[in-house]
Design a protein around this motif. Structure first.
Motif, PDB file in Angstrom:
ATOM      1  N   PRO A  27      15.874 -25.776  -9.835  1.00 25.53           N
ATOM      2  CA  PRO A  27      16.463 -26.874  -8.891  1.00 25.53           C
ATOM      3  C   PRO A  27      15.503 -25.848  -7.671  1.00 25.53           C
ATOM      4  O   PRO A  27      15.419 -24.903  -7.001  1.00 25.53           O
ATOM      5  CB  PRO A  27      18.114 -25.387  -8.532  1.00 25.53           C
ATOM      6  N   VAL A  28      14.941 -26.289  -6.557  1.00 21.70           N
ATOM      7  CA  VAL A  28      14.235 -26.624  -5.097  1.00 21.70           C
ATOM      8  C   VAL A  28      15.328 -26.662  -4.083  1.00 21.70           C
ATOM      9  O   VAL A  28      16.136 -27.992  -4.009  1.00 21.70           O
ATOM     10  CB  VAL A  28      13.751 -27.670  -4.908  1.00 21.70           C
ATOM     11  N   ARG A  29      15.866 -26.197  -3.456  1.00 20.65           N
ATOM     12  CA  ARG A  29      17.455 -26.028  -2.213  1.00 20.65           C
ATOM     13  C   ARG A  29      17.959 -26.376  -2.687  1.00 20.65           C
ATOM     14  O   ARG A  29      18.956 -27.274  -2.251  1.00 20.65           O
ATOM     15  CB  ARG A  29      16.566 -26.649  -0.697  1.00 20.65           C
ATOM     16  N   GLY A  30      18.664 -25.910  -4.117  1.00 13.47           N
ATOM     17  CA  GLY A  30      19.478 -26.474  -4.929  1.00 13.47           C
ATOM     18  C   GLY A  30      19.575 -27.626  -6.041  1.00 13.47           C
ATOM     19  O   GLY A  30      20.959 -27.934  -5.882  1.00 13.47           O
ATOM     20  N   VAL A  31      18.869 -28.028  -5.505  1.00 14.29           N
ATOM     21  CA  VAL A  31      19.029 -29.748  -6.755  1.00 14.29           C
ATOM     22  C   VAL A  31      17.488 -29.709  -7.550  1.00 14.29           C
ATOM     23  O   VAL A  31      16.474 -28.731  -7.371  1.00 14.29           O
ATOM     24  CB  VAL A  31      18.741 -31.110  -6.039  1.00 14.29           C
ATOM     25  N   GLY A 263      22.248 -21.420  -5.374  1.00  9.70           N
ATOM     26  CA  GLY A 263      22.581 -22.635  -6.401  1.00  9.70           C
ATOM     27  C   GLY A 263      23.882 -22.497  -6.765  1.00  9.70           C
ATOM     28  O   GLY A 263      25.025 -21.570  -5.935  1.00  9.70           O
ATOM     29  N   PRO A 264      24.486 -23.778  -6.251  1.00  7.65           N
ATOM     30  CA  PRO A 264      25.931 -24.302  -7.015  1.00  7.65           C
ATOM     31  C   PRO A 264      26.634 -23.241  -8.261  1.00  7.65           C
ATOM     32  O   PRO A 264      25.689 -23.256  -9.168  1.00  7.65           O
ATOM     33  CB  PRO A 264      26.443 -25.631  -7.255  1.00  7.65           C
ATOM     34  N   TRP A 280      19.371 -19.361  -8.868  1.00  6.38           N
ATOM     35  CA  TRP A 280      20.037 -20.621  -9.475  1.00  6.38           C
ATOM     36  C   TRP A 280      21.550 -20.412  -9.614  1.00  6.38           C
ATOM     37  O   TRP A 280      22.044 -20.236  -9.351  1.00  6.38           O
ATOM     38  CB  TRP A 280      19.087 -20.543 -10.908  1.00  6.38           C
ATOM     39  N   ASP A 281      21.202 -21.744 -10.224  1.00  5.89           N
ATOM     40  CA  ASP A 281      22.705 -22.507  -9.991  1.00  5.89           C
ATOM     41  C   ASP A 281      23.957 -21.738 -11.304  1.00  5.89           C
ATOM     42  O   ASP A 281      23.545 -21.131 -12.004  1.00  5.89           O
ATOM     43  CB  ASP A 281      23.159 -23.299 -10.092  1.00  5.89           C
ATOM     44  N   GLY A 294      11.690 -14.053  -4.528  1.00 10.85           N
ATOM     45  CA  GLY A 294      11.393 -13.740  -6.066  1.00 10.85           C
ATOM     46  C   GLY A 294      12.834 -15.069  -6.213  1.00 10.85           C
ATOM     47  O   GLY A 294      13.065 -15.245  -5.538  1.00 10.85           O
ATOM     48  N   VAL A 295      12.902 -15.041  -7.746  1.00 11.26           N
ATOM     49  CA  VAL A 295      13.965 -15.948  -7.855  1.00 11.26           C
ATOM     50  C   VAL A 295      15.353 -15.099  -9.375  1.00 11.26           C
ATOM     51  O   VAL A 295      14.619 -14.416  -9.992  1.00 11.26           O
ATOM     52  CB  VAL A 295      13.428 -16.746  -8.596  1.00 11.26           C
ATOM     53  N   PHE A 296      16.633 -15.220  -8.764  1.00  9.43           N
ATOM     54  CA  PHE A 296      17.300 -14.728 -10.039  1.00  9.43           C
ATOM     55  C   PHE A 296      17.185 -16.235 -10.802  1.00  9.43           C
ATOM     56  O   PHE A 296      18.049 -16.507 -10.193  1.00  9.43           O
ATOM     57  CB  PHE A 296      17.952 -14.015  -9.181  1.00  9.43           C
ATOM     58  N   ALA A 297      17.093 -15.243 -12.001  1.00 11.52           N
ATOM     59  CA  ALA A 297      17.538 -16.453 -13.691  1.00 11.52           C
ATOM     60  C   ALA A 297      17.431 -15.962 -14.472  1.00 11.52           C
ATOM     61  O   ALA A 297      16.446 -15.305 -14.263  1.00 11.52           O
ATOM     62  CB  ALA A 297      15.824 -17.722 -12.744  1.00 11.52           C
TER      63      ALA A 297
END
Length: 313
Positions: A27-31, A263-264, A280-281, A294-297
């Protein structure tokens, strides 16, 4: 017109994120990242697109179907064994040669180059292949392709050099290919499209493989191949005339802020504080988590710059 999006790679440079999802649908900016090139191709009149798939193929297939503009018809080329860029193109050649020319591009970038102008230049010169090059200040990082005064390719990075170079640019992995070029694809399964398909043509003396060198100001190009590039693409607004990603993401429930993308369906726990980060969603960030860069995924925070996640005091 027909096009191919190269989407079969393992995304090794994107690990650990690509261990969770295939790179083309991060996902980049939610998509999903793939939504950007699909919208770009549709905007420029492409009506049929084929994607090659290998790593988590069903996830990429589902995302492509969900995010393709309605005017795009999709096909898929499954690769149980990776074939390289050239092998993937060879497997799709029967589909692509029905469009003269066709477009072939990488699926791990955001770009808004004028594909109509690129195709027009290709047709006017009668080229077999036209490679889009950018006079990019990041040339030292990405390497370049060199061309002579007529635009004919003379050098590919440091591994192929015929001499006579008069200019160079970063190859942004966008190609216009004439139908006749598929006639000289190598007769083997796995190979590189640059080194094993186009370079031998040039070495044999052909001048119809050209680079279209465009100033950096001429179009936007956002490569998304590493975690650092991924984070940068998320935190940088993507103002594209053909796709309002932020509006689409917000409509699904995403939270878009200057230094935080949620994300959604994702939720931040009580007291959690994230900066310069992507969630991330569907994720659930634990209470009290403090982290940045960083990224939470996948239930964990993945630091990009070396910053570490730690519980709040």
């Amino acid at each position: 017109m027909r096009a191919m999006i190269l989407a079969a790679g393992l995304g090794t440079r994107m690990r650990p994120l690509s261990d969770l999802r295939p790179k083309p649908i991060l996902p980049v900016r939610g998509v999903p990242l793939l939504a950007y090139p699909l919208a770009w191709l549709a905007h420029h009149g492409v009506r049929e697109v084929i994607l090659n798939l290998h790593h988590m193929p069903e996830a990429t297939r589902a995302a492509a179907r969900a995010w393709a503009p309605p005017q795009l018809a999709l096909r898929f080329s499954d690769e149980p064994e990776l074939l390289g860029t050239g092998g993937g193109i060879r497997r799709a050649a029967a589909f692509l040669r029905e469009s003269d020319p066709s477009l072939i591009l990488a699926g791990d970038m955001i770009c808004d180059a004028d594909l109509g102008a690129l195709v027009a230049a290709h047709r006017a010169r009668g080229d077999a292949a036209t490679l889009l090059l950018r006079d990019d200040p990041r040339a030292d990082r990405f390497g370049t392709i060199g061309v002579d005064e007529s635009g004919s390719v003379r050098r590919i990075a440091r591994r192929f050099d015929l001499g006579g170079e008069r200019g160079a640019g970063v190859y942004v992995s966008v190609n216009v290919i004439a139908a006749r070029a598929f006639d000289w694809l190598p007769e083997r399964e796995a190979f590189s499209h640059l080194d094993d398909w186009l370079a031998p043509r040039l070495a044999a003396g052909a001048r119809d493989v050209r680079g279209e060198l465009v100033a950096a100001s001429g179009f936007r190009w956002e490569p998304v191949g590493t975690p650092a590039e991924y984070l940068a693409a998320n935190l940088r607004a993507q103002p594209l005339p053909f796709f309002d990603a932020d509006a689409r993401a917000r409509a699904l429930g995403a939270r878009i802020e200057p230094d935080l993308i949620v994300g959604p369906g994702a939720r931040l726990g009580r007291g959690a504080r994230l900066a310069r980060a992507v969630v991330w969603d569907g994720e659930r960030v634990p209470d009290g988590l403090v982290a940045q860069d960083g990224v939470f995924a996948g239930g964990a925070f993945h630091s990009v710059s070396g910053a570490r996640a730690e519980p709040a005091a």
